[in-house]
Write an enzyme that holds these catalytic residues in place. Structure first.
Site, PDB file in Angstrom:
ATOM      1  N   ALA A   1       3.844  -1.277   4.044  1.00 12.68           N
ATOM      2  CA  ALA A   1       3.034  -2.302   4.724  1.00 12.68           C
ATOM      3  C   ALA A   1       3.382  -3.724   4.290  1.00 12.68           C
ATOM      4  CB  ALA A   1       1.530  -2.036   4.553  1.00 12.68           C
TER       5      ALA A   1
ATOM      6  N   GLY B   1       5.100  -6.145   5.778  1.00 11.55           N
ATOM      7  CA  GLY B   1       4.853  -7.121   6.841  1.00 11.55           C
ATOM      8  C   GLY B   1       3.361  -7.289   7.106  1.00 11.55           C
TER       9      GLY B   1
ATOM     10  N   ASP C   1      -2.292  -1.480  10.063  1.00  8.96           N
ATOM     11  CA  ASP C   1      -2.482  -1.502   8.604  1.00  8.96           C
ATOM     12  C   ASP C   1      -3.043  -2.835   8.094  1.00  8.96           C
ATOM     13  OD1 ASP C   1      -1.469   1.039   8.347  1.00  8.96           O
ATOM     14  OD2 ASP C   1       0.542   0.398   7.734  1.00  8.96           O
TER      15      ASP C   1
ATOM     16  N   ALA D   1       9.873  -0.229   4.675  1.00  9.52           N
ATOM     17  CA  ALA D   1       9.823   0.760   3.590  1.00  9.52           C
ATOM     18  C   ALA D   1       8.667   1.747   3.693  1.00  9.52           C
ATOM     19  CB  ALA D   1       9.737   0.024   2.256  1.00  9.52           C
TER      20      ALA D   1
ATOM     21  N   THR E   1       0.859  -6.838   5.038  1.00  7.88           N
ATOM     22  CA  THR E   1       0.133  -7.507   3.956  1.00  7.88           C
ATOM     23  C   THR E   1       0.434  -9.013   3.966  1.00  7.88           C
ATOM     24  OG1 THR E   1      -0.522  -7.281   1.636  1.00  7.88           O
ATOM     25  CG2 THR E   1       1.817  -7.113   2.073  1.00  7.88           C
TER      26      THR E   1
ATOM     27  N   LYS F   1       0.852  -1.201   0.000  1.00 10.92           N
ATOM     28  CA  LYS F   1       0.000   0.000   0.000  1.00 10.92           C
ATOM     29  C   LYS F   1       0.878   1.236   0.000  1.00 10.92           C
ATOM     30  CE  LYS F   1       0.857   1.562   4.319  1.00 10.92           C
ATOM     31  NZ  LYS F   1       1.604   2.724   4.623  1.00 10.92           N
TER      32      LYS F   1
END
Ligand code: C5P
Length: 315
Positions: free
Chosen positions: A105, A107, A141, A102, A109, A11
């Protein structure tokens, strides 16, 4: 079926506004989240044991409990002990395409894919809302990563309202391979520097209404006004991350020089993205940025907006 292969998209944040503190120690946020087609592939395969195992050949991805995908599997086994006893654990193989640490998201996802996949392998028949509620226990997230598309995220980031799809907008992403930003650090530093401007009374609706400035962005999305979307990109966390990481600020300036719709840091960074209207423009921009910053540590990707979160991958 005893195995599933899932696509787990990254995302970006088109908008991230920090309103204030929450009683749980998190921040009260207003965000616009967008799924993109830069995605990890997650394979879940029943392993006939009671031990979850994570496999990933990316050196920065741990295979133990510090991996959110592993914690997602553990959470499912605690929540559904009968299904776990009946069907057993799975091997989780992560084909990592999304950069780590980064602001994309990656991790979250992966964890979202494990929840969706185990729901299928264990034949639980959960609703998407039930899976999202489990996701919120793992990270702010994760619920968005499950549903994906374009959404307004409020509260901690876990309360979602779908927005009209912005399919086929294009972007270029840039990240220095060796650079990552700690999300807790970014929020903590923001609190130290801007805490005085936080919401006066959490729960005071009038006060909250005065603090929220996402209206014009929502309007631009509703009208698919790409030029306005580009102009209205906003991320409060840039105020603390850009001064601390001049390389990231410089990346943003380089993108701006090439006349994109707009450019922004995603989440707590350090990935910077720029929006454009076609795949050709994205490719051209990537080439221009690469020529301007020939540093081999700089990774660049072209991508496009997609209207979905976790999906079963086509074989
Ligand atoms: O929810 P998640 O574990 O992904 O959040 C990572 C960190 O980001 C939290 O530990 C917290 O420091 C910060 N955070 C926050 N407010 C939010 C979301 C995240 O302060 N709404």
């Amino acid at each position: 079926m005893r195995s599933y292969s899932l696509l787990a998209p990254a995302k970006i944040n088109l908008y991230l506004e920090i309103l204030g503190d929450r009683p749980d120690g998190y921040h009260e946020l207003v965000m616009v989240m967008q799924s993109i087609d830069l995605a990890d592939r997650i394979e879940l395969r029943a392993n006939g044991t009671d031990q979850f195992r994570v496999h990933c050949d990316h050196e920065q991805v741990p295979a133990d409990q510090s991996n959110l995908a592993y914690r997602a599997a553990e959470l499912m086994s605690q929540q559904f002990p009968e299904a776990f006893a009946r069907y057993g654990a799975v091997d989780i193989t992560i084909d990592k395409q999304i950069p780590v640490g980064a602001g994309l998201a990656g991790g979250s996802t992966n964890a979202a894919a494990v929840l969706v996949g185990l729901d299928m392998i264990w034949e639980l028949g959960l609703t998407q809302m039930e899976i999202q509620e489990l996701g919120a226990l793992l990270g702010s997230d994760v619920p968005f990563c499950i549903v994906g598309g374009t959404a307004l995220a409020t509260g901690r980031g876990e309360k979602l309202d779908g927005l009209p799809d912005l399919e086929n907008m294009h972007l270029v992403l840039a990240k220095y391979r060796s650079l990552s930003v700690s999300t807790p650090w970014a929020y903590k530093t923001y609190r130290q520097q801007f805490g005085a401007s936080y919401l006066c009374q959490p729960g005071d609706l009038e006060c909250r209404r005065q603090q929220v400035h996402s209206g014009p962005m929502i309007h631009a999305i509703a009208h698919r006004d790409e030029a306005q979307i580009g102009k209205l990109l906003h991320n409060d966390l840039e105020k603390v991350v850009l001064p601390e990481y001049p390389q990231v600020a410089n990346l943003r300036q380089v993108f701006q020089r090439f006349g994109t719709l707009g450019t922004l840091m995603s989440g707590s960074g350090p990935t910077v993205f720029a929006l454009v209207i076609s795949q050709e423009q994205a490719q051209q921009l990537l080439t221009q940025v690469r020529a301007t910053i020939p540093d081999p540590d700089l990774e660049l990707w072209t991508a496009k907006f997609i209207p979905a979160g976790i999906q079963v991958a086509k074989p």
